[in-house]
Design a protein around this motif. Structure first.
Motif, PDB file in Angstrom:
ATOM      1  N   VAL A 153       0.868  -1.187   0.000  1.00 22.02           N
ATOM      2  CA  VAL A 153       0.000   0.000   0.000  1.00 22.02           C
ATOM      3  C   VAL A 153       0.898   1.228   0.000  1.00 22.02           C
ATOM      4  O   VAL A 153       1.713   1.413   0.908  1.00 22.02           O
ATOM      5  CB  VAL A 153      -0.936   0.016   1.224  1.00 22.02           C
ATOM      6  N   VAL A 154       0.765   2.079  -1.037  1.00 27.81           N
ATOM      7  CA  VAL A 154       1.635   3.243  -1.172  1.00 27.81           C
ATOM      8  C   VAL A 154       0.794   4.497  -1.419  1.00 27.81           C
ATOM      9  O   VAL A 154      -0.342   4.426  -1.847  1.00 27.81           O
ATOM     10  CB  VAL A 154       2.641   3.060  -2.337  1.00 27.81           C
ATOM     11  N   GLY A 155       1.423   5.633  -1.164  1.00 28.14           N
ATOM     12  CA  GLY A 155       0.765   6.912  -1.380  1.00 28.14           C
ATOM     13  C   GLY A 155       1.272   7.935  -0.385  1.00 28.14           C
ATOM     14  O   GLY A 155       1.924   7.588   0.608  1.00 28.14           O
ATOM     15  N   PRO A 156       0.978   9.217  -0.618  1.00 23.60           N
ATOM     16  CA  PRO A 156       1.450  10.263   0.290  1.00 23.60           C
ATOM     17  C   PRO A 156       0.783  10.174   1.652  1.00 23.60           C
ATOM     18  O   PRO A 156      -0.279   9.557   1.807  1.00 23.60           O
ATOM     19  CB  PRO A 156       1.069  11.561  -0.439  1.00 23.60           C
ATOM     20  N   ASN A 157       1.421  10.794   2.660  1.00 29.76           N
ATOM     21  CA  ASN A 157       0.810  10.860   3.986  1.00 29.76           C
ATOM     22  C   ASN A 157      -0.542  11.550   3.885  1.00 29.76           C
ATOM     23  O   ASN A 157      -0.690  12.571   3.208  1.00 29.76           O
ATOM     24  CB  ASN A 157       1.704  11.630   4.955  1.00 29.76           C
ATOM     25  N   GLY A 158      -1.550  10.979   4.565  1.00 29.13           N
ATOM     26  CA  GLY A 158      -2.881  11.554   4.547  1.00 29.13           C
ATOM     27  C   GLY A 158      -3.758  11.065   3.418  1.00 29.13           C
ATOM     28  O   GLY A 158      -4.932  11.451   3.327  1.00 29.13           O
ATOM     29  N   ALA A 159      -3.199  10.194   2.542  1.00 29.30           N
ATOM     30  CA  ALA A 159      -3.985   9.713   1.403  1.00 29.30           C
ATOM     31  C   ALA A 159      -4.994   8.643   1.803  1.00 29.30           C
ATOM     32  O   ALA A 159      -5.935   8.374   1.055  1.00 29.30           O
ATOM     33  CB  ALA A 159      -3.066   9.177   0.308  1.00 29.30           C
ATOM     34  N   GLY A 160      -4.787   8.005   2.969  1.00 24.83           N
ATOM     35  CA  GLY A 160      -5.744   7.002   3.433  1.00 24.83           C
ATOM     36  C   GLY A 160      -5.194   5.599   3.526  1.00 24.83           C
ATOM     37  O   GLY A 160      -5.956   4.627   3.564  1.00 24.83           O
ATOM     38  N   LYS A 161      -3.870   5.453   3.600  1.00 30.07           N
ATOM     39  CA  LYS A 161      -3.268   4.111   3.633  1.00 30.07           C
ATOM     40  C   LYS A 161      -3.695   3.332   4.876  1.00 30.07           C
ATOM     41  O   LYS A 161      -4.077   2.171   4.787  1.00 30.07           O
ATOM     42  CB  LYS A 161      -1.738   4.227   3.580  1.00 30.07           C
ATOM     43  N   THR A 162      -3.610   3.976   6.037  1.00 27.03           N
ATOM     44  CA  THR A 162      -3.994   3.284   7.274  1.00 27.03           C
ATOM     45  C   THR A 162      -5.489   2.991   7.285  1.00 27.03           C
ATOM     46  O   THR A 162      -5.926   1.926   7.748  1.00 27.03           O
ATOM     47  CB  THR A 162      -3.609   4.140   8.495  1.00 27.03           C
ATOM     48  N   THR A 163      -6.291   3.916   6.754  1.00 29.53           N
ATOM     49  CA  THR A 163      -7.737   3.677   6.645  1.00 29.53           C
ATOM     50  C   THR A 163      -8.007   2.452   5.784  1.00 29.53           C
ATOM     51  O   THR A 163      -8.855   1.605   6.129  1.00 29.53           O
ATOM     52  CB  THR A 163      -8.436   4.908   6.032  1.00 29.53           C
ATOM     53  N   LEU A 164      -7.300   2.327   4.674  1.00 29.39           N
ATOM     54  CA  LEU A 164      -7.476   1.170   3.802  1.00 29.39           C
ATOM     55  C   LEU A 164      -7.103  -0.125   4.520  1.00 29.39           C
ATOM     56  O   LEU A 164      -7.816  -1.135   4.411  1.00 29.39           O
ATOM     57  CB  LEU A 164      -6.619   1.344   2.542  1.00 29.39           C
ATOM     58  N   LEU A 165      -6.012  -0.107   5.275  1.00 33.72           N
ATOM     59  CA  LEU A 165      -5.639  -1.290   6.059  1.00 33.72           C
ATOM     60  C   LEU A 165      -6.739  -1.678   7.037  1.00 33.72           C
ATOM     61  O   LEU A 165      -7.084  -2.848   7.180  1.00 33.72           O
ATOM     62  CB  LEU A 165      -4.351  -1.022   6.837  1.00 33.72           C
ATOM     63  N   ARG A 166      -7.278  -0.679   7.732  1.00 34.10           N
ATOM     64  CA  ARG A 166      -8.330  -0.954   8.720  1.00 34.10           C
ATOM     65  C   ARG A 166      -9.575  -1.522   8.058  1.00 34.10           C
ATOM     66  O   ARG A 166     -10.253  -2.385   8.624  1.00 34.10           O
ATOM     67  CB  ARG A 166      -8.666   0.326   9.486  1.00 34.10           C
ATOM     68  N   LEU A 167      -9.891  -1.051   6.850  1.00 35.68           N
ATOM     69  CA  LEU A 167     -11.034  -1.603   6.115  1.00 35.68           C
ATOM     70  C   LEU A 167     -10.795  -3.059   5.742  1.00 35.68           C
ATOM     71  O   LEU A 167     -11.663  -3.923   5.921  1.00 35.68           O
ATOM     72  CB  LEU A 167     -11.276  -0.787   4.845  1.00 35.68           C
ATOM     73  N   LEU A 168      -9.607  -3.336   5.225  1.00 42.00           N
ATOM     74  CA  LEU A 168      -9.317  -4.675   4.725  1.00 42.00           C
ATOM     75  C   LEU A 168      -9.186  -5.704   5.833  1.00 42.00           C
ATOM     76  O   LEU A 168      -9.367  -6.902   5.602  1.00 42.00           O
ATOM     77  CB  LEU A 168      -8.042  -4.651   3.881  1.00 42.00           C
ATOM     78  N   THR A 169      -8.847  -5.268   7.036  1.00 39.50           N
ATOM     79  CA  THR A 169      -8.713  -6.201   8.159  1.00 39.50           C
ATOM     80  C   THR A 169      -9.971  -6.267   9.021  1.00 39.50           C
ATOM     81  O   THR A 169      -9.994  -6.990  10.024  1.00 39.50           O
ATOM     82  CB  THR A 169      -7.519  -5.809   9.040  1.00 39.50           C
ATOM     83  N   GLY A 170     -11.028  -5.507   8.641  1.00 35.37           N
ATOM     84  CA  GLY A 170     -12.281  -5.558   9.381  1.00 35.37           C
ATOM     85  C   GLY A 170     -12.339  -4.680  10.603  1.00 35.37           C
ATOM     86  O   GLY A 170     -13.335  -4.676  11.325  1.00 35.37           O
ATOM     87  N   GLU A 171     -11.267  -3.913  10.850  1.00 30.28           N
ATOM     88  CA  GLU A 171     -11.257  -3.026  12.015  1.00 30.28           C
ATOM     89  C   GLU A 171     -12.198  -1.838  11.818  1.00 30.28           C
ATOM     90  O   GLU A 171     -12.732  -1.293  12.778  1.00 30.28           O
ATOM     91  CB  GLU A 171      -9.838  -2.530  12.269  1.00 30.28           C
ATOM     92  N   LEU A 172     -12.425  -1.444  10.568  1.00 23.62           N
ATOM     93  CA  LEU A 172     -13.279  -0.304  10.234  1.00 23.62           C
ATOM     94  C   LEU A 172     -14.341  -0.757   9.248  1.00 23.62           C
ATOM     95  O   LEU A 172     -14.036  -1.436   8.265  1.00 23.62           O
ATOM     96  CB  LEU A 172     -12.430   0.822   9.620  1.00 23.62           C
ATOM     97  N   GLN A 173     -15.592  -0.368   9.502  1.00 25.02           N
ATOM     98  CA  GLN A 173     -16.678  -0.713   8.601  1.00 25.02           C
ATOM     99  C   GLN A 173     -16.855   0.384   7.550  1.00 25.02           C
ATOM    100  O   GLN A 173     -16.774   1.568   7.860  1.00 25.02           O
ATOM    101  CB  GLN A 173     -17.981  -0.893   9.385  1.00 25.02           C
ATOM    102  N   PRO A 174     -17.104   0.016   6.294  1.00 22.71           N
ATOM    103  CA  PRO A 174     -17.261   1.022   5.243  1.00 22.71           C
ATOM    104  C   PRO A 174     -18.596   1.752   5.342  1.00 22.71           C
ATOM    105  O   PRO A 174     -19.552   1.243   5.920  1.00 22.71           O
ATOM    106  CB  PRO A 174     -17.176   0.192   3.966  1.00 22.71           C
ATOM    107  N   ASP A 175     -18.654   2.956   4.745  1.00 20.69           N
ATOM    108  CA  ASP A 175     -19.918   3.686   4.652  1.00 20.69           C
ATOM    109  C   ASP A 175     -20.821   3.043   3.608  1.00 20.69           C
ATOM    110  O   ASP A 175     -22.042   3.028   3.742  1.00 20.69           O
ATOM    111  CB  ASP A 175     -19.656   5.150   4.271  1.00 20.69           C
ATOM    112  N   GLU A 176     -20.214   2.528   2.549  1.00 21.78           N
ATOM    113  CA  GLU A 176     -20.940   1.838   1.485  1.00 21.78           C
ATOM    114  C   GLU A 176     -20.176   0.583   1.105  1.00 21.78           C
ATOM    115  O   GLU A 176     -18.964   0.513   1.274  1.00 21.78           O
ATOM    116  CB  GLU A 176     -21.084   2.733   0.246  1.00 21.78           C
TER     117      GLU A 176
END
Length: 591
Positions: free
Chosen positions: A312-335
């Motif tokens: 997972v790559v991209g600039p700071n603040g782009a959402g890398k950690t958010t994407l990790l949390r989504l993929l591991t089930g720690e965060l539920q998506p809005d849609e």
């Protein structure tokens, strides 16, 4: 050869009960681009402080051209005690001028009015870079400058250093950074230092020559036992063979993964009879999530299968950690929805390094105070397991608080990799690790039987490790690319160039209308690989001649001629490689 602006003769420093190093001679030329290489604990940071004059040697003489300004960027900038990062940047007698600091801070994208005590590691690092660069140094000493920086900031720093007219010495675990920038190498090894007029790109070949010569000398001096100990620690040739085999396997895995991707990068749907269905561990469909009115991830479709290595790559603040949390089930998506395999059992090693208690022993951390550790269901003696992670087995009684940052990270990896799991999540795993530990980590990941998710700004590490790259640009779009960082960069470069162009660029079909290459292009495509090999051989011959430590004093004219020849050959090689890569892309586009 450039005239030395700073030199040490017969340098020696006592540390603890003995000498950390002794009888070192080194010099820095006025335009040198030096990589300082050595294992953790070899004394690289200490040597950097000696060069900077921050600490005094116990032996030796330091000479410097009058008026030369030497600036040290420390690995761990001390911003505590300052109200804001701006106060830190402008503190002390060597502080830069405010307008110089403001200009660099603006380019780096750092708000220096930020409260110092609440600043993140990345913000502290950027502030320290601002302070160092804005002082207008003649010699710049950089200790792990890319730690906590995102790729955009690293690339900016590379560009700045390429334009820099002074000399610099850099310690870094970032192979891409070192390869792109350095032209000479200082190798600190077993209390001695060697210098070669070759950048990091030629470091491994050079060290193999050095060890081969040591082996010949050891046989003549009947000191084979001592040499075998060094080869056990280093294992250069064996590691290179493993690296080549691992990279070949990685290419095969990337090709297989590319075949599973649809035209836009989303995973193809599988039928009930498709074997892939039984391997899916994470399945994201139509996933979107946002915060405070901003879309972080938009309409993501992604199917991750068992054995995938995802970067997972991209600039700071782009959402890398958010994407990790989504993929591991720690965060539920809005849609949309993310389905996880019921058997998924993950291990997370995060960038905050929530380390063990400092008063615990290494034995306590790994084996609950015992002599044996269970590694993936197999019992191993703790001494043997420590050696696998490049520790001296005698460190088993050492307290965690006495370990260096790199050793703590390595111990954490040793502990977590022993656990049985089928999902490994690594958030910035390369910080504080030396190059040898990075090689070890790559091997462990390659042999891991489960799925790996990696957030990293280390481009070379991703290129050597992952089969699939998820690239974020901050707009909510996630590019899904089969391959590593270089593959993602190649995909995004045309987008960047198109935005920057004043006139519309030709569309892809227009650029590839020709049914075949022109005669000249085809000839270059066929002949350039051989020419590149010839240039590399010429560089190797000239570099071998430069390895003679007495050449400069015996024949400075020849030394200067060889140095100039190597530089010109490198430029020709870079141009030839770039030309061939462009032609290779055209060939691929033509099918």
């Amino acid at each position: 050869m450039a005239a030395p602006v700073l030199a040490y003769e017969d340098l020696g420093l006592v540390q603890g009960a003995g000498w950390l190093f002794r009888h070192l001679d080194l010099y820095i030329g006025e335009r040198d681009r030096l990589a300082l290489i050595g294992r953790n604990g070899a004394g690289k940071t200490t040597l950097m402080k000696l060069i900077a004059g921050v600490i005094d040697a116990d032996e030796g003489r330091r000479t410097i051209v009058p008026g030369t300004k030497v600036v040290l960027l420390e690995q761990d900038p001390k911003v505590d005690g300052f109200a804001t990062l701006y106060d830190f940047v402008l503190a002390g007698p060597d502080a830069p001028l405010p307008h110089e600091a403001d200009a660099i801070a603006d380019q780096l994208g750092i708000d220096l009015s930020r409260e110092a005590k609440s600043a993140s590691g990345g913000e502290r690092r950027r502030a320290a870079i601002v302070r160092a660069l804005a002082q207008d140094p003649d010699v710049l000493l950089l200790d792990e400058p890319t730690n906590h920086l995102d790729i955009a900031a690293i690339e900016w720093l590379e560009e700045w250093l390429n334009r820099f007219t002074g000399a610099f010495v850099v310690i870094s675990h970032d192979r891409t950074f070192l390869t792109r920038l350095t032209r000479q190498t200082l190798w600190l090894d077993r209390g001695a230092i060697r210098r070669a007029e070759v950048g990091y790109g030629g470091f491994e070949a050079w060290t193999e020559q050095v060890y081969a010569e040591e082996e010949r000398n050891a046989q003549r001096l009947d000191a084979k036992l001592k040499l075998e100990e060094h080869w056990l620690q280093r294992g250069v040739t064996g590691r290179r063979r493993r690296n080549m085999g691992r990279l070949a396997k990685l290419k095969e895995m990337r090709a297989e993964r590319a075949a599973m991707l649809g035209p836009q990068g989303a995973a193809n749907l599988v039928t009930a009879s498709d074997d892939t269905k039984t391997k899916v561990v994470i399945d994201a469909k139509g996933v979107s999530v946002g915060f405070d009115g901003r879309t972080i991830i938009r309409n993501l479709d992604l199917r991750i299968t068992r054995g995938d290595r995802i970067g997972v790559v991209g600039p700071n603040g782009a959402g890398k950690t958010t994407l990790l949390r989504l993929l591991t089930g720690e965060l539920q998506p809005d849609e949309g929805e993310v389905k996880l395999a019921k058997t998924l059992d993950g291990v997370v090693i995060d960038q905050q390094r929530k380390l063990m208690a400092p008063d615990k022993r290494v034995r306590d951390v790994l084996a609950d105070g015992g002599d044996w550790i269970e590694v993936l269901g197999v019992k191993k003696h703790i001494h043997g397991y420590l050696k696998e992670f490049l520790f001296d087995p005698n460190m088993v009684e050492a307290r965690v608080g006495t370990l260096s940052g790199g050793e703590r990270s390595r111990l954490l990896l040793a502990r977590e990799f022993a656990r049985a799991s089928n999902l490994l999540v690594l958030d910035e795993p390369t910080n504080d690790l030396d190059l040898e530990t990075l090689d070890l980590l790559q091997e462990v990941i390659a042999e891991y039987q489960g799925t790996v998710l990696i957030v990293s700004h280390d481009r070379d590490f991703l290129d050597r490790t992952v089969t699939l790259t998820l690239g974020l640009d901050g707009s909510g779009t996630v590019d899904i690319i089969a391959g590593g960082y270089a593959d993602w960069e190649a995909r995004r470069r045309p987008k960047t160039e198109k935005k920057a162009a004043s006139k519309p660029a030709p569309t892809a079909p227009e650029r590839t209308k020709a049914a075949k290459l022109s005669y000249k292009d085809q000839r270059d495509y066929d002949l350039l690989p051989k020419r590149i090999e010839e240039i590399e051989a010429a560089i190797a011959r000239d570099e071998e001649a430069l390895h003679d430590p007495s050449l400069y004093t015996r024949d400075p004219t020849k030394f200067a001629a060889l140095t100039e020849s190597i530089e010109k050959a490198r430029e020709e090689k870079d141009a030839a490689e770039m030309r061939w890569l462009v032609l290779a892309e055209q060939v691929e586009a033509l099918g």
